[in-house]
Design a protein around this motif. Structure first.
Motif, PDB file in Angstrom:
ATOM      1  N   ALA A 131      31.793 -12.447  12.558  1.00 27.40           N
ATOM      2  CA  ALA A 131      30.396 -12.159  12.911  1.00 27.40           C
ATOM      3  C   ALA A 131      29.751 -11.214  11.904  1.00 27.40           C
ATOM      4  O   ALA A 131      28.608 -11.438  11.477  1.00 27.40           O
ATOM      5  N   VAL A 132      30.475 -10.191  11.496  1.00 22.54           N
ATOM      6  CA  VAL A 132      29.929  -9.230  10.534  1.00 22.54           C
ATOM      7  C   VAL A 132      29.670  -9.916   9.195  1.00 22.54           C
ATOM      8  O   VAL A 132      28.614  -9.731   8.578  1.00 22.54           O
ATOM      9  N   CYS A 133      30.626 -10.713   8.742  1.00 19.38           N
ATOM     10  CA  CYS A 133      30.462 -11.425   7.470  1.00 19.38           C
ATOM     11  C   CYS A 133      29.283 -12.389   7.529  1.00 19.38           C
ATOM     12  O   CYS A 133      28.510 -12.493   6.577  1.00 19.38           O
ATOM     13  N   ALA A 134      29.157 -13.098   8.633  1.00 18.55           N
ATOM     14  CA  ALA A 134      28.055 -14.041   8.775  1.00 18.55           C
ATOM     15  C   ALA A 134      26.714 -13.326   8.761  1.00 18.55           C
ATOM     16  O   ALA A 134      25.768 -13.784   8.109  1.00 18.55           O
ATOM     17  N   VAL A 135      26.616 -12.197   9.433  1.00 17.75           N
ATOM     18  CA  VAL A 135      25.353 -11.448   9.458  1.00 17.75           C
ATOM     19  C   VAL A 135      25.010 -10.933   8.057  1.00 17.75           C
ATOM     20  O   VAL A 135      23.862 -11.036   7.611  1.00 17.75           O
TER      21      VAL A 135
ATOM     22  N   THR B 293      30.766 -14.654  -0.469  1.00 16.44           N
ATOM     23  CA  THR B 293      31.278 -15.781   0.291  1.00 16.44           C
ATOM     24  C   THR B 293      32.714 -16.083  -0.103  1.00 16.44           C
ATOM     25  O   THR B 293      33.562 -16.354   0.750  1.00 16.44           O
ATOM     26  N   TRP B 294      32.996 -16.032  -1.395  1.00 16.27           N
ATOM     27  CA  TRP B 294      34.362 -16.275  -1.871  1.00 16.27           C
ATOM     28  C   TRP B 294      35.336 -15.265  -1.260  1.00 16.27           C
ATOM     29  O   TRP B 294      36.427 -15.633  -0.807  1.00 16.27           O
ATOM     30  N   VAL B 295      34.939 -13.993  -1.218  1.00 12.72           N
ATOM     31  CA  VAL B 295      35.795 -12.964  -0.632  1.00 12.72           C
ATOM     32  C   VAL B 295      36.021 -13.241   0.848  1.00 12.72           C
ATOM     33  O   VAL B 295      37.152 -13.168   1.350  1.00 12.72           O
ATOM     34  N   PHE B 296      34.963 -13.582   1.564  1.00 14.98           N
ATOM     35  CA  PHE B 296      35.081 -13.801   3.004  1.00 14.98           C
ATOM     36  C   PHE B 296      35.882 -15.056   3.327  1.00 14.98           C
ATOM     37  O   PHE B 296      36.605 -15.098   4.326  1.00 14.98           O
ATOM     38  N   VAL B 297      35.763 -16.084   2.500  1.00 15.32           N
ATOM     39  CA  VAL B 297      36.541 -17.305   2.727  1.00 15.32           C
ATOM     40  C   VAL B 297      38.016 -17.043   2.421  1.00 15.32           C
ATOM     41  O   VAL B 297      38.903 -17.513   3.139  1.00 15.32           O
ATOM     42  N   LYS B 298      38.295 -16.299   1.356  1.00 15.09           N
ATOM     43  CA  LYS B 298      39.685 -15.952   1.028  1.00 15.09           C
ATOM     44  C   LYS B 298      40.326 -15.123   2.139  1.00 15.09           C
ATOM     45  O   LYS B 298      41.523 -15.234   2.394  1.00 15.09           O
ATOM     46  N   ALA B 299      39.552 -14.274   2.787  1.00 16.86           N
ATOM     47  CA  ALA B 299      40.064 -13.469   3.898  1.00 16.86           C
ATOM     48  C   ALA B 299      40.157 -14.289   5.186  1.00 16.86           C
ATOM     49  O   ALA B 299      40.613 -13.771   6.202  1.00 16.86           O
ATOM     50  N   GLU B 300      39.725 -15.535   5.133  1.00 13.69           N
ATOM     51  CA  GLU B 300      39.742 -16.473   6.264  1.00 13.69           C
ATOM     52  C   GLU B 300      38.868 -16.023   7.426  1.00 13.69           C
ATOM     53  O   GLU B 300      39.163 -16.266   8.593  1.00 13.69           O
ATOM     54  N   TRP B 301      37.790 -15.344   7.101  1.00 16.24           N
ATOM     55  CA  TRP B 301      36.815 -14.993   8.118  1.00 16.24           C
ATOM     56  C   TRP B 301      35.726 -16.041   8.229  1.00 16.24           C
ATOM     57  O   TRP B 301      35.062 -16.156   9.259  1.00 16.24           O
ATOM     58  N   LEU B 302      35.474 -16.771   7.156  1.00 15.79           N
ATOM     59  CA  LEU B 302      34.456 -17.817   7.147  1.00 15.79           C
ATOM     60  C   LEU B 302      35.056 -19.107   6.620  1.00 15.79           C
ATOM     61  O   LEU B 302      36.103 -19.109   5.983  1.00 15.79           O
ATOM     62  N   ARG B 303      34.349 -20.196   6.864  1.00 14.62           N
ATOM     63  CA  ARG B 303      34.811 -21.494   6.386  1.00 14.62           C
ATOM     64  C   ARG B 303      34.143 -21.848   5.069  1.00 14.62           C
ATOM     65  O   ARG B 303      33.180 -21.227   4.652  1.00 14.62           O
ATOM     66  N   ARG B 304      34.651 -22.888   4.449  1.00 18.03           N
ATOM     67  CA  ARG B 304      34.205 -23.255   3.110  1.00 18.03           C
ATOM     68  C   ARG B 304      32.764 -23.764   3.051  1.00 18.03           C
ATOM     69  O   ARG B 304      32.146 -23.725   2.000  1.00 18.03           O
ATOM     70  N   TRP B 305      32.205 -24.239   4.123  1.00 18.71           N
ATOM     71  CA  TRP B 305      30.840 -24.773   4.075  1.00 18.71           C
ATOM     72  C   TRP B 305      29.822 -23.677   3.762  1.00 18.71           C
ATOM     73  O   TRP B 305      28.687 -23.982   3.375  1.00 18.71           O
ATOM     74  N   TRP B 306      30.210 -22.415   3.882  1.00 19.07           N
ATOM     75  CA  TRP B 306      29.308 -21.314   3.555  1.00 19.07           C
ATOM     76  C   TRP B 306      28.976 -21.272   2.067  1.00 19.07           C
ATOM     77  O   TRP B 306      28.004 -20.630   1.669  1.00 19.07           O
ATOM     78  N   TYR B 307      29.767 -21.950   1.237  1.00 23.54           N
ATOM     79  CA  TYR B 307      29.463 -22.016  -0.195  1.00 23.54           C
ATOM     80  C   TYR B 307      28.196 -22.834  -0.466  1.00 23.54           C
ATOM     81  O   TYR B 307      27.562 -22.666  -1.500  1.00 23.54           O
ATOM     82  N   ALA B 308      27.826 -23.714   0.430  1.00 23.04           N
ATOM     83  CA  ALA B 308      26.686 -24.603   0.209  1.00 23.04           C
ATOM     84  C   ALA B 308      25.360 -23.833   0.145  1.00 23.04           C
ATOM     85  O   ALA B 308      24.467 -24.209  -0.623  1.00 23.04           O
TER      86      ALA B 308
END
Length: 116
Positions: free
Chosen positions: A26-30, A81-96
């Motif tokens: 949630a924090v990463c997404a915000v 986004t790369w940091v958050f995806v590597k930490a597995e807090w977000l999914r890969r579609w956030w790169y779009a």
């Protein structure tokens, strides 16, 4: 006896991690959504400014500056986004999202630049 106690301990340990993961997501997404809104506003400004005539070089400079700033913001968002995806807090579609914003900034800097 100790073999049956270990799985129960693992179950209790998993719950705080799952909650912490959800809070992290949630924090990463915000953070990313706020960054994308700011980037979108800067790019909207870059697209809305048009020169009034052949004498209005300042408008072209402002447009190029805003598009460059938007590109820099989208690169920063992509790195976050790369940091958050590597930490597995977000999914890969956030790169779009940062990729689309970077494409819009590059188009404004190159193909869709205002002409005097």
């Amino acid at each position: 006896m100790s073999g049956s106690a270990e799985p129960a301990a693992d179950v209790h340990r998993g719950r705080p991690l799952r909650t912490a993961s959800r809070v992290g997501t949630a924090v990463c997404a915000v953070v990313l959504v706020v960054g994308h809104v700011v980037t979108g506003y800067v790019l909207l400004t870059a697209y809305m400014v048009e020169p009034d005539g052949p004498w209005d070089g300042q408008a072209v400079s402002n447009t190029e500056f805003a598009a460059g700033l938007g590109l820099a913001f989208s690169v920063a968002a992509a790195l976050l986004t790369w940091v958050f995806v590597k930490a597995e807090w977000l999914r890969r579609w956030w790169y779009a999202i940062p990729a689309g914003l970077a494409l819009a900034a590059l188009l404004r800097l190159t193909v869709l630049t205002p002409q005097l």
